[in-house]
Design an enzyme around this catalytic site. Sequence first.
Site, short mmCIF file in Angstrom:
data_model
loop_
_atom_site.label_atom_id
_atom_site.label_comp_id
_atom_site.label_asym_id
_atom_site.label_seq_id
_atom_site.Cartn_x
_atom_site.Cartn_y
_atom_site.Cartn_z
N ASP A 72 12.75 -11.37 -3.00
CA ASP A 72 11.69 -12.27 -3.42
C ASP A 72 12.09 -13.00 -4.80
O ASP A 72 13.21 -12.96 -5.23
CB ASP A 72 10.44 -11.33 -3.50
N ASP A 141 1.82 0.51 -4.52
CA ASP A 141 0.80 0.51 -3.45
C ASP A 141 1.71 0.53 -2.02
O ASP A 141 1.22 0.12 -1.23
CB ASP A 141 0.12 -0.83 -3.49
N HIS A 143 4.33 -1.15 -1.17
CA HIS A 143 4.79 -2.36 -0.55
C HIS A 143 6.39 -2.49 -0.35
O HIS A 143 6.83 -1.82 -1.35
CB HIS A 143 4.15 -3.93 -1.22
N GLU A 148 2.70 -7.04 0.46
CA GLU A 148 1.29 -6.18 -0.02
C GLU A 148 0.55 -5.44 1.14
O GLU A 148 0.77 -6.15 2.24
CB GLU A 148 0.51 -7.19 -0.90
#
Lengths: 257, 409
Positions: A72, A141, A143, A148
């Site tokens: 990313d 979280d 991911h 997400e």
Amino acid sequence: MRLVILEDYDQASEWAAKYICNRIIQFKPNQGRYFTLGLPTGNTPLGCYKKLIEYHKNGDLSFKYVKTFNMDEYVGLPRNHPESYHSYMWNNFFKHVDIDPNNAHILDGNAPDLQAECDAFEKKIEEAGGIDLFVGGIGPDGHIAFNEPGSSLSSRTRLKTLAMDTILANAKYFDGDLSKVPTMALTVGVGTVMDAREVMILITGAHKAFALYKAIEEGVNHMWTVSAFQQHPRTIFVCDEDATLELRVKTVKYFKG
Amino acid sequence: MPSNKSVSDAPIFQFTNCRILRNHELQREDLWVREGKILNPEKLFFDEKGSADIQLDCKDSIIAPGFIDVQINGGFGVDFSLATDDFKSGIDLVSQKILSHGVTSFCPTLVTSPPSVYHQILPQISVRNGGAHGAGILGVHLEGPFISKEKKGAHPERCLRTFEAGAFQDLLATYGSLDCVRIVTLAPEMKRSSEVIRELTQRGICVSLGHSVANLSQAEEAVQQGATFITHLFNAMLPFHHRDPGIVGLLTSDKIPAGRRVFYGMISDGIHTNPAALRIAHRAHPKGLVLVTDAIAGMGLAPGRHTLGQQVVEIDGLNTYIAGTKTLSGSVATMDTCVRHFLEATGCSVETALEAASLHPAQLLGIEHEKGTLNYDSDADFLMLSDSLYVQATYIAGEQVWRRDASGM
């Protein structure tokens, strides 16, 4: 899956680095046959990168015939900003090893047409023959990359808005100022990583423990996107003791045994 | 691996296994050079997909920007204030010899002389880049003749002048030409000095205060008009007094215009300034300290008698006096000796000592974007130094122009 539990961060980093090193060496990459490696950023893999650099400096590992694809990059952050993933990869890895710059691929968060940039990235992976080993991390979280909660588990490389959890977690890299943290990023999709022949997820620290529990002891769920790898034929989770704090004793004993 | 040819065909050098002075600290980073400039390797990697052509192992040396000497009167038997037939070869000799002291750029300095000397000598000096032939010449430093009689030091009284008659026109007539003049030292208490300082500053010439009995207000007025430097602080000026600090008071003056900094030269040869005084100045205003050698013709030569402009001086060890007196006149310490002595006397960091001889003089002359740092795109004038700051090799525009050989020469 394999769940490899090491005592602490340093040992987990070393185990992961040795695994990557051995994979590359066993592959015997050459002029006509490159080893393709997917790479993460963030705090977790820093120890692993340090070890890989050490193996390279010792003469045990060369990246001459390795192609890398990063997961990313932030959108709208200048490429030479100290917090861009280009800067991260240069400072923590590329500048210390012998990789050919033509073989180091990172998404361009400042491309004029962001979706075209993502499509081109998928194409480059395809042209390279797919990814041999994709190394990733996990967010608090759950991911993987910037997929997400709520991301499709068959998603491909695309533009994503970052979740508040992620922005809060990243604030420490931007002087604690939330307004300075980028809100969008280009990321490989869950599907993109699932296509890799082998996947290794690094998870260290107590703050990741709940996410690890959700990822491997609960069902496959788009709210915890790392859980998708329960359906991948060859995934290894490398963690330290602290990351296992939310797992059942039975799970830990099974994999330690 | 070969460099990508998309931007330039020139070879790319990567200096590895070194500690470089960058952002005021020694960092364990490689130094990349292409076409005589410091190269940004990250930009090279991502934008050009380029890599190094030649890698050089620096064996854990310190790499610092080349030293800049803004006050040097000569050396190795050459006196910049003496108009000889072979003046040009004299300046060439000095510029070549000082490479071994780590000096990559300098301002040849002329002491107080009669106008005929300036008219003969100045046209023979030109601003030029350094290279294998020697250190670069940034411009001339004219120290005098518009200085105070009481603080003439080793300057000849008969050649001193004032501004009273024609101010700037007088100065122009005295020097003949200001074409490659970079710094002028004058005494600001002299009548009409304000107009001269203004005019010189407007022409981009750095005005320095020295050989003067100015009080603090006169010095501050001079700074208001544009003066930015103090010539060899403490020497040839009124001593610090607690009710009138004189020129020395500029170091902590609150009348310096916003955004400007006053720099001050220090000869840290252990003789011109007591180490305690050096420390006081450094602690009061560390960012303004510029190391200079104020070297004279005898620098690099054996003890004995040598000329300094119109005078004869005597060298005994590191001491140089006007022959037959106890008046100090210039020094014979080399720039690297001054850097080491400064480090030892002040207990400052290696970074601070190196910056006093490189970054600060570059900032004084407003050339810090090209010289005095190892920032990307600046000129690749740099030194390889041992941990105790002995120069091992000197580079100008990325080319090695001097190296210490095995015998230590």
